[in-house]
Design an enzyme around this catalytic site. Sequence first.
Site, PDB file in Angstrom:
ATOM      1  N   ARG A  80     122.029  62.004 -22.910  1.00 56.40           N
ATOM      2  CA  ARG A  80     120.882  61.806 -22.020  1.00 56.40           C
ATOM      3  C   ARG A  80     121.221  62.196 -20.585  1.00 56.40           C
ATOM      4  NH1 ARG A  80     119.490  56.651 -24.666  1.00 56.40           N
ATOM      5  NH2 ARG A  80     117.828  57.110 -26.139  1.00 56.40           N
ATOM      6  N   GLY A  81     122.435  61.860 -20.152  1.00 51.25           N
ATOM      7  CA  GLY A  81     122.850  62.179 -18.774  1.00 51.25           C
ATOM      8  C   GLY A  81     122.798  63.671 -18.500  1.00 51.25           C
TER       9      GLY A  81
END
Length: 360
Positions: A299-300
């Site tokens: 996600r980052g």
Amino acid sequence: MPASASAQEATASAAKETQRPVYPFAAIVGQDEMKLCLLLNVIDPKIGGVMIMGDRGTGKSTTVRSLVDLLPDIRVVVGDPFNSDPDDPEVMGPEVRQRVLQGDTGLPVTTAKITMVDLPLGATEDRVCGTIDIEKALTEGVKAFEPGLLAKANRGILYVDEVNLLDDHLVDVLLDSAASGWNTVEREGISISHPARFILIGSGNPEEGELRPQLLDRFGMHAQVGTVRDAELRVKIVEERARFDRDPKTFRESYHDEQEKLQQQISSARSNLGAVQIDHDLRVKISKVCSELNVDGLRGDIVTNRAAKALAALKGRDSVTVEDIATVIPNCLRHRLRKDPLESIDSGLLVIEKFYEVFS
């Protein structure tokens, strides 16, 4: 038909005159990190929302409400509880979609302000997701659905103040809907789905407890706001607020040009977002930063890429620079780092240190 349309416009403008005046976004002094995170999510809602953490009385709620006032009007189907878009099947409620599929071209359409839904802390799951009237479904054979707050928030903003005090299960429901863009309600074997595309904005005070890491990770960006320490700046904020309270209309008019310029900037950035490119080399370096900081999942990486593109679009460029990435990466990663209870350094500074190490 024109007569009824003009009557609608007259009603809308009368409603606008009587509604509570909103503090202009352009007039908010300081808190640049929070303002930037909010603007980037408006430009690209797929970033995944913002978690705003900070002291009491730092203007978190005021800024979120100001943001709504800045957004362009949207076309909606009149009387539809889901704010259905008459042109996009992906954000149409079940009834409107059914009518469109049957070739109905006479849907009444109007323009409306983007809605901001405030989620009360004591809200139940039924109030949030909506309910199915089982008795009506069984006796009359119809799917009687009473829409909840997620239906109202479709194509708008869902704001949860003190999100860290909200029941974990409800936070999970909100994050699931925000990520998938759909809300599904199931009762006694009856299932109803409707679009729930919204920008999720949560705010809270760290003194009242943190969110669980797996919930924090689901917010696209994390903005930290602090109390302004500069005495001159504090005086300016107090004076501006007093001026607004004294005569909101005149105060808003004094910021009209700045607000309009910002609106045009947002509109242009949204139109040009698809054309913004990010070099493969920069994408590799973003992923290297995430990897070396031991950020779980991807996600980052995804959010940093999206946020950097949105920032480039906001600045009117069609390619991402290293500076764009440096600006957004602390907000995209700081809440995804594993917490060390003995670590006193701010996690945003750890991200910046690693960024310069990798990008130098």
